[in-house]
Design a protein around this motif. Sequence first.
Motif, short mmCIF file in Angstrom:
data_model
loop_
_atom_site.label_atom_id
_atom_site.label_comp_id
_atom_site.label_asym_id
_atom_site.label_seq_id
_atom_site.Cartn_x
_atom_site.Cartn_y
_atom_site.Cartn_z
N GLY A 1 -21.06 -54.89 -15.61
CA GLY A 1 -19.88 -54.02 -15.52
C GLY A 1 -19.40 -53.77 -14.11
N THR B 1 -16.62 -50.81 -20.43
CA THR B 1 -17.09 -49.47 -20.11
C THR B 1 -16.60 -49.04 -18.73
N GLY C 1 -20.07 -54.30 -20.39
CA GLY C 1 -20.09 -53.67 -19.09
C GLY C 1 -18.71 -53.44 -18.51
N VAL C 2 -17.87 -54.46 -18.57
CA VAL C 2 -16.53 -54.35 -17.98
C VAL C 2 -15.67 -53.35 -18.76
N VAL D 1 -22.91 -47.81 -14.96
CA VAL D 1 -22.28 -48.88 -14.19
C VAL D 1 -22.19 -48.49 -12.71
#
Length: 320
Positions: free
Chosen positions: A165, A196, A193-194, A14
């Motif tokens: 993310g 993580t 993504g977010v 990310v």
Amino acid sequence: MWKDRHMMISLADVLSAAERIHGRVRKTPVIELGREKPTSRGSVWLKLEQMQHTGSFKPRGAFNRILKAMEENRLPETGVIAASGGNAGLGVAYAAARIGVQARVFVPETAPPVKVAKLRKLGADVVQVGRIYDDAYRAAARECEKTGALFCHAYDQPEICAGQGTLGLELLEQIEGVETILLAVGGGGLFAGVATAVQGHARVVAVEPECAPTLNTALAKGGPVDVAVSGVAADSLGATLIGDLGYQVAVETRSESLLVSEDAIREARRFLWDDCRIAVEHGAASAMAALLSGAYKPERDERVAVVICGANTDPSDLAG
């Protein structure tokens, strides 16, 4: 073909994505709700990602996927291919146009004409095939095998998820001490993504329509399974199967999925327009619906962020 059976995503991915796409996407603003706050418990902020290029978060992942392939000399002359009649296709078409590569987007014949027109306006070669998304997906797969073009999955590739993310990294900077992030889930790319990006700093709560419970069902069954999808949010949260990455991250982070009703989604969409003058698609209103309906009840003084993820809607019924 394009799907890595050992897919993983890390914070390092990310962070790399954030550096790679810097200057190509907007750092979207947040606003704190005041008198219009939907709950008396805690503080509530809205992450206005509907103000992103093309009206959704999707360009983040698309830019990361294409740019990383370019860095690694894996981007063929035949360009990129996507299967989507919605926000994912628009994100890929936009990123490809800005980078200067050809995009071909496969959409079902039933795709809304307005979205097909937007895809063509962005310079994409639009191929309409079949009646449902799966028909377009299979056609896109065949074309990739034939031409060697780079496939940009709507939600289940590491580069796509890592790009999405970057929204989470922004939230950590923008809201000091944010504890909980509510976001809508379809295929799970944004969620993966977010979650993580913010792991160890905030928790992410997935919100899904009762008529499209892909992650909720997977968590109950112990793995991704096909579900029937319908309802007002199906145009943007229409995946029938949660992505492998979304499911893996949900298990690893012990995240929960909340379900909201059709009526709650409609009411949240009206609230965002009537009280905040924010026009969103029904899928993007799902996260707010969790607060308004009481599906999610913040603790006293809890700091909550709600991701407003898409604005590609017909505004004619906002006051209805």
